[in-house]
Design an enzyme around this catalytic site. Sequence first.
Site, PDB file in Angstrom:
ATOM      1  N   TYR A 131       0.591  -1.201  -0.298  1.00  0.00           N
ATOM      2  CA  TYR A 131       0.476   0.218  -0.035  1.00  0.00           C
ATOM      3  C   TYR A 131       0.812   1.362  -0.074  1.00  0.00           C
ATOM      4  CZ  TYR A 131      -3.831  -2.870   0.881  1.00  0.00           C
ATOM      5  OH  TYR A 131      -5.262  -3.548   1.127  1.00  0.00           O
TER       6      TYR A 131
ATOM      7  N   LYS B  85       4.613 -14.651   3.697  1.00  0.00           N
ATOM      8  CA  LYS B  85       4.688 -15.509   2.477  1.00  0.00           C
ATOM      9  C   LYS B  85       6.586 -15.211   1.661  1.00  0.00           C
ATOM     10  CE  LYS B  85       2.383 -18.114  -0.274  1.00  0.00           C
ATOM     11  NZ  LYS B  85       1.618 -19.268  -0.183  1.00  0.00           N
TER      12      LYS B  85
ATOM     13  N   ASP C 244      -1.708 -17.871   3.168  1.00  0.00           N
ATOM     14  CA  ASP C 244      -2.754 -19.204   3.305  1.00  0.00           C
ATOM     15  C   ASP C 244      -2.982 -19.743   4.190  1.00  0.00           C
ATOM     16  OD1 ASP C 244       0.246 -19.847   3.153  1.00  0.00           O
ATOM     17  OD2 ASP C 244      -0.420 -20.955   0.960  1.00  0.00           O
TER      18      ASP C 244
ATOM     19  N   ASP D 206      -5.037  -6.118   6.465  1.00  0.00           N
ATOM     20  CA  ASP D 206      -6.577  -5.755   5.720  1.00  0.00           C
ATOM     21  C   ASP D 206      -6.879  -6.231   5.289  1.00  0.00           C
ATOM     22  OD1 ASP D 206      -7.634  -3.843   4.975  1.00  0.00           O
ATOM     23  OD2 ASP D 206      -7.079  -3.362   2.929  1.00  0.00           O
TER      24      ASP D 206
END
Length: 368
Positions: A124, A173, A206, A230
Amino acid sequence: MSYRVTLIPGDGIGPEVTDAARLVAEATGVRFDWEVVDAGEKAIATQGTPLPGSVLDAVMANRVALKGPITTPIGSGFRSVNVALRQQLDLYASVRPARAIAGEGTRFPETDLVVVREATEGLYSGVEHWVDRDHTAAETVDIITRKASDRIIRFAFELARRENRHRVTAVHKANIMKTTGGLFQTAFREMAPNYPEIVADERLIDNMCMQLAKKPGEYDVIVTTNLFGDILSDLCAGLAGGLGVAPGALYGEEIAVFEPVHGSAPKYAGQDKADPVAEILCLELLLRHLGEREAADRVFRAVWETIAEKKVVTYDLALAGYTLHPVPPSSCSAMAKEIARKVPLVDPHAPLPRAKGAEHADDPHLET
Ligand code: NAD
């Protein structure tokens, strides 16, 4: 003594839910000197900008603000006031507690966790561009710094320590995004030994989503980067009962702004219909921030008992489709009055109702 706090009523249902929070604030006996300032649609109409400099000045001077939701006009060219506030005041930690209140509206009454999201960088950061002239390829840059990672991870551990939470889970990740994810992972692994009493573990994003959908009661504090945070904070708001009951807070080094997760819900504006609980729980977080623990406990218990009793609750907690046990819905102001009525009557010294069955696993291994 009274606390001077900036109040931004906001747009849509914002004025109704912030009025509700003010009513409950009065019932606590804690004295507030509210400095009411307009941002959003009203400010555009009167001052030609959704975020006048005077609003930023007021928040910086008072250091604490209670905010209603603000509409982001689509296609008008105005940036989101919410994003601008975060960036201009360096509100780097977005904190969203997800607590299933009285088991209502959720299949997971044991949910009681906090999502701590880094709010200033990551995907972002606003660095994106087309790669070619024909616009057939594009890039968004994921900026992760050691400084911001250390700051948010330390914040999460300190929050866990302060709130007697015993597990902090870092979500990333790093198996695929080896540099950005790896940097965040390293920062977490190097910070964790400073908090030996707290279990520190990691999940890939995930796997975290799957784990939360199956057993949210196992998680306590989750710390993660901007985009993952988010998404996870909305997922957790859903697990804990929905937008009507989900509060949030933004913290900088010296400033704190409390605002619900929900938006301005324009279709309900002016109808006295919206659920005031999210904004009232923002008041609870604000009271805790000010050190007014007893008043905060009273507010939380009054909300809990009002929802558990289910006599005076808004449509989202009352109607079929939202609950298995429908009752006639009450208005926003009626529910706020009921919560305010209960505030002086509840026992603030009884232990805060923790959800049943919230067992915390302490598997230190990364599950993939
Ligand atoms: P929204 O949260 O306003 O509404 C989504 C749906 O959730 C509504 O239709 C309503 O059914 C329900 N809902 C939301 N709050 C509720 C409450 N208190 N009680 C009962 N039901 C409630 O999301 P949206 O429609 O995507 O956004 C509307 C506007 O709000 C947009 O302009 C958006 O940019 C803005 N927004 C602002 C903030 C903020 O100020 N922090 C956050 C999100 C969205």
